[in-house]
Write a protein that holds these residues in place. Structure first.
Motif, PDB file in Angstrom:
ATOM      1  N   VAL A  92      11.244  38.691   5.847  1.00 35.39           N
ATOM      2  CA  VAL A  92      10.195  37.337   5.473  1.00 35.39           C
ATOM      3  C   VAL A  92       9.276  37.350   6.549  1.00 35.39           C
ATOM      4  CG1 VAL A  92      10.878  35.051   6.183  1.00 35.39           C
ATOM      5  CG2 VAL A  92      12.540  35.796   5.272  1.00 35.39           C
ATOM      6  N   ILE A  93       9.573  37.960   7.256  1.00 36.94           N
ATOM      7  CA  ILE A  93       8.328  38.837   8.735  1.00 36.94           C
ATOM      8  C   ILE A  93       7.598  40.069   7.730  1.00 36.94           C
ATOM      9  CG2 ILE A  93       7.979  39.235  10.637  1.00 36.94           C
ATOM     10  CD1 ILE A  93      10.543  38.687  11.749  1.00 36.94           C
ATOM     11  N   GLN A  94       7.873  40.685   6.840  1.00 37.22           N
ATOM     12  CA  GLN A  94       6.862  41.702   6.541  1.00 37.22           C
ATOM     13  C   GLN A  94       6.551  40.951   5.308  1.00 37.22           C
ATOM     14  OE1 GLN A  94       7.800  44.843   8.561  1.00 37.22           O
ATOM     15  NE2 GLN A  94       6.521  44.377   7.407  1.00 37.22           N
ATOM     16  N   THR A  95       6.853  39.637   5.161  1.00 34.90           N
ATOM     17  CA  THR A  95       6.084  39.242   3.805  1.00 34.90           C
ATOM     18  C   THR A  95       5.088  38.767   4.514  1.00 34.90           C
ATOM     19  OG1 THR A  95       7.698  39.521   2.219  1.00 34.90           O
ATOM     20  CG2 THR A  95       6.229  37.754   2.625  1.00 34.90           C
ATOM     21  N   MET A  96       5.141  37.602   5.212  1.00 35.51           N
ATOM     22  CA  MET A  96       4.384  37.280   5.963  1.00 35.51           C
ATOM     23  C   MET A  96       3.276  37.908   6.795  1.00 35.51           C
ATOM     24  SD  MET A  96       6.486  34.388   7.504  1.00 35.51           S
ATOM     25  CE  MET A  96       5.497  34.308   9.333  1.00 35.51           C
ATOM     26  N   ALA A  97       3.531  38.917   6.891  1.00 35.92           N
ATOM     27  CA  ALA A  97       2.058  39.805   7.453  1.00 35.92           C
ATOM     28  C   ALA A  97       1.208  40.136   6.228  1.00 35.92           C
ATOM     29  CB  ALA A  97       2.590  41.066   8.013  1.00 35.92           C
ATOM     30  N   ASN A  99       1.181  38.226   3.245  1.00 33.01           N
ATOM     31  CA  ASN A  99       0.002  37.394   3.206  1.00 33.01           C
ATOM     32  C   ASN A  99      -0.807  36.923   3.859  1.00 33.01           C
ATOM     33  OD1 ASN A  99       2.078  37.159   1.097  1.00 33.01           O
ATOM     34  ND2 ASN A  99       2.958  35.192   2.329  1.00 33.01           N
ATOM     35  N   LEU A 100      -0.855  37.298   5.828  1.00 30.76           N
ATOM     36  CA  LEU A 100      -1.722  36.938   6.446  1.00 30.76           C
ATOM     37  C   LEU A 100      -2.764  37.883   5.743  1.00 30.76           C
ATOM     38  CD1 LEU A 100      -2.867  35.380   9.265  1.00 30.76           C
ATOM     39  CD2 LEU A 100      -1.818  38.266  10.449  1.00 30.76           C
ATOM     40  N   GLY A 101      -3.193  39.103   5.696  1.00 30.08           N
ATOM     41  CA  GLY A 101      -4.081  40.139   5.228  1.00 30.08           C
ATOM     42  C   GLY A 101      -4.351  39.749   3.866  1.00 30.08           C
ATOM     43  N   LYS A 413       1.939  31.816  14.589  1.00 38.14           N
ATOM     44  CA  LYS A 413       1.822  30.495  14.752  1.00 38.14           C
ATOM     45  C   LYS A 413       0.011  31.249  13.516  1.00 38.14           C
ATOM     46  CE  LYS A 413       1.575  28.470  17.854  1.00 38.14           C
ATOM     47  NZ  LYS A 413       1.315  28.789  19.085  1.00 38.14           N
ATOM     48  N   PHE A 414      -0.253  32.149  13.667  1.00 35.54           N
ATOM     49  CA  PHE A 414      -1.072  32.279  12.207  1.00 35.54           C
ATOM     50  C   PHE A 414      -1.075  31.986  11.170  1.00 35.54           C
ATOM     51  CE2 PHE A 414      -3.381  35.522  15.602  1.00 35.54           C
ATOM     52  CZ  PHE A 414      -3.307  34.980  16.388  1.00 35.54           C
ATOM     53  N   THR A 415       0.265  32.249  10.904  1.00 32.65           N
ATOM     54  CA  THR A 415       0.710  31.902   8.936  1.00 32.65           C
ATOM     55  C   THR A 415       1.323  30.614   8.954  1.00 32.65           C
ATOM     56  OG1 THR A 415       3.174  32.864   9.573  1.00 32.65           O
ATOM     57  CG2 THR A 415       1.555  34.428   8.826  1.00 32.65           C
ATOM     58  N   SER A 416       1.141  30.021  10.186  1.00 30.49           N
ATOM     59  CA  SER A 416       2.019  28.303  10.383  1.00 30.49           C
ATOM     60  C   SER A 416       0.836  27.405  10.324  1.00 30.49           C
ATOM     61  CB  SER A 416       2.805  28.214  11.411  1.00 30.49           C
ATOM     62  OG  SER A 416       4.550  29.178  10.492  1.00 30.49           O
ATOM     63  N   SER A 417      -0.625  28.161  10.383  1.00 30.99           N
ATOM     64  CA  SER A 417      -2.105  27.422  10.817  1.00 30.99           C
ATOM     65  C   SER A 417      -2.684  27.027   9.457  1.00 30.99           C
ATOM     66  CB  SER A 417      -2.202  28.324  11.701  1.00 30.99           C
ATOM     67  OG  SER A 417      -3.702  27.540  11.958  1.00 30.99           O
TER      68      SER A 417
END
Length: 543
Positions: A92-97, A99-101, A413-417
């Motif tokens: 979950v966390i690596q996927t979010m990272a 996605n952010l990029g 915080k960033f990916t939920s914003s």
């Protein structure tokens, strides 16, 4: 390709009779640039392969092997559930990272620099650098153990020689990092195959293994500390910075479909890579637990199981490899340590570039990090010997776990914003799950710090005044730690990010302005490409 007035190229797909699915993987002479066609095809998945597998190397490094071996030897299969939870959380966390990029065109360290004030930014940078050094310590000691098994070199001398191995690695990188990674991955998966085969000889009880995987438990002295080490060895802070940056090496179509496909394919790639890493970690714990709890174990092997570390673990593979067990285990351990050095070097480059807008030459960056890791490893190995060096790996993994919130909370915080991710913001369900995961990790860390410190004070032989002074100092440090986490959690995001993903109407309008009906590509980050894929420099013909 269209050259704008600023001289910057804009890559545009053709909508004519040309079949876009036949678009070349590389559209220019730079082998570091991978262009993804703007079409819905599973062929595009292969364009995205790479970042997730490079990140997954950190999940099968010497730190993981050390904690896995000790978990199996001391608690049999009782801590397997930590590996399952950590692997699911990592996905979950690596996927979010990633996605952010993909969505914003900036990696996590750059977002931190843009979002937080200068003092907070510097503190986060220092914490990230400490995490990278803590990650490098197991690589240093693992390499030293490997040299000891191969050439009978003393561990402390092997620690010194790790600096030389780093220079050799960097020299090989100029021939193409992908070729080197393939060789290292082959060696690492060789030892993984040995552990899979050894499972057939060790014959762990399937019911007990499933019970260990799905029934949370922390039984026995030291189980909490080892659980934290397992967690720290699995979900590492530097991996969040690394993954969010590696995805920027692709030319992703600047359209809703293109961004959605990129996010989906990166998630699938991460799932495959992390599943392989999960199976390797489970097999190592299962083999260690089954062998060390066997009633047929010899006296010498029983003694090894009582303080099992990387330097003594090769006896676990005797059924598979016989007299070659220590040699092949050493080769794979050496490969594991050196492959993890690659991820640490890249992460260090991205962290420094992101937080400080500063870059160093790869060999300078690598030697600086390695030197900081060599000093504590050398002192411990010289004074305490191999057993103490093995304990240092556990301590380094615990440090990584304690520092994880300072990378994880900004990512959440960033990916939920919505101001940063737009329509690609985390869903309410995903946000809830990720915050539960983050809270669980932070709660375990806080519990271990507080309970461990109280136990230290109660059982110490210091006088009352010294205990009071030490208590005030310790609890002040814990309060600062909690205040730092609270600051990151409660602070509202203030900076608006430029989104790479446009709406369909915006995408069509921009394409029409360029005189073409196709969709634009986001340009790859040249700084990311050059740091990720160093190539040999070829002489230029000036004639």
């Amino acid at each position: 390709m269209v050259i704008t007035g600023s001289g910057q190229p804009q890559f545009i797909t053709s909508t004519g009779t040309q079949n876009s699915s036949n678009a070349p993987l590389i559209e220019n002479s730079d082998a570091g640039e991978i262009v993804v066609p703007d079409n819905s095809s599973w062929k595009n998945f292969f364009r995205y392969l790479g970042p997730g597998f490079l990140v997954s190397i950190a999940y099968i490094d010497p730190g993981n092997f050390e904690t896995d071996l000790q978990a199996g030897a001391q608690f049999k299969y009782g801590l397997l559930w930590i590996i399952l939870v950590a692997s699911c959380a990592a996905l979950v966390i690596q996927t979010m990272a990633a996605n952010l990029g993909v969505v914003t065109g900036k990696h996590l360290a750059e977002h931190c620099r843009a979002e937080y004030p200068k003092v907070a930014n510097i503190i986060l940078w220092i914490i990230a650098e400490i995490a990278i050094v803590a990650c490098d310590i197991p690589e240093v000691i693992g390499t030293a153990f490997a040299l000891n098994m191969l050439f009978h070199i003393k561990v402390w001398i092997g620690v010194l020689l790790t600096g030389l191995s780093t220079l050799i690695l960097l020299a090989l990188q100029q021939y193409g990092i992908r070729k080197l990674e393939f060789l290292i991955a082959f060696l690492v998966f060789t030892i993984a195959a040995c552990f899979f085969v050894e499972l057939g000889y060790a014959k762990p009880d399937a019911k007990e293994v499933l019970d260990g995987l799905f029934v949370p438990q922390l039984k026995g002295s030291g189980s909490t500390g080892l659980a934290i080490s397992l967690l720290g060895a699995m979900v590492m802070p530097h991996n969040l910075f690394l993954h969010s940056a590696l995805v920027l090496s692709r030319k992703v179509p600047r359209s809703v479909r293109g961004i959605n496909d990129a996010c989906r394919f990166y998630m699938i790639e991460s799932a495959i890579a992390l599943t392989v890493a999960f199976l390797i970690n489970v097999s190592v714990i299962s083999v260690s637990g089954a062998v060390c709890s066997s009633s047929n174990l010899g006296a010498e092997d029983q003694k090894s199981c009582q303080s099992l570390d990387l330097n003594q673990a090769s006896f676990l593979l005797k059924n598979v490899l016989g007299k070659w067990s220590s040699k092949l285990f050493a080769v794979a351990l050496l490969a594991s340590g050196q492959s993890s050095t690659i991820t640490g070097t890249y992460a260090g480059q991205y962290v420094m570039q992101g937080f400080l807008d500063l870059r160093l030459k790869p060999w300078i960056r690598n030697m600086l990090t390695r030197s900081l890791a060599i000093v504590p490893s050398l002192i411990v190995a010289a004074i305490g010997g191999p057993n103490a060096a093995g304990e240092l790996i556990i301590i380094a993994s615990m440090i990584l776990s304690f520092e994880l919130p300072f990378a994880l909370v900004p990512l959440l915080k960033f990916t939920s914003s919505k101001t940063k991710m737009g329509t690609h913001v985390n869903s309410i369900m995903l946000s809830a799950v990720t915050w539960i995961i983050g809270s669980f990790i932070m709660a375990i860390n806080i519990y271990y710090i507080v309970s461990g410190f109280i136990k230290l004070l109660v059982h110490s032989h210091l006088n009352v005044v010294a205990k009071v002074f030490l208590g005030m100092l310790g609890f002040s440090g814990i309060a600062v730690y909690l205040a730092g986490i609270a600051y990151l959690v409660l602070r509202k995001n203030k900076k608006l990010s430029h989104l790479l993903s446009l709406t369909a109407s915006e995408n069509q309008q921009m394409a029409n302005e360029q005189g073409n009906n196709g969709s634009l590509y986001s340009l790859p980050r040249e700084d990311i490409v050059s740091m990720q894929l160093p190539q040999r420099t070829t002489p230029v013909n000036l004639d």
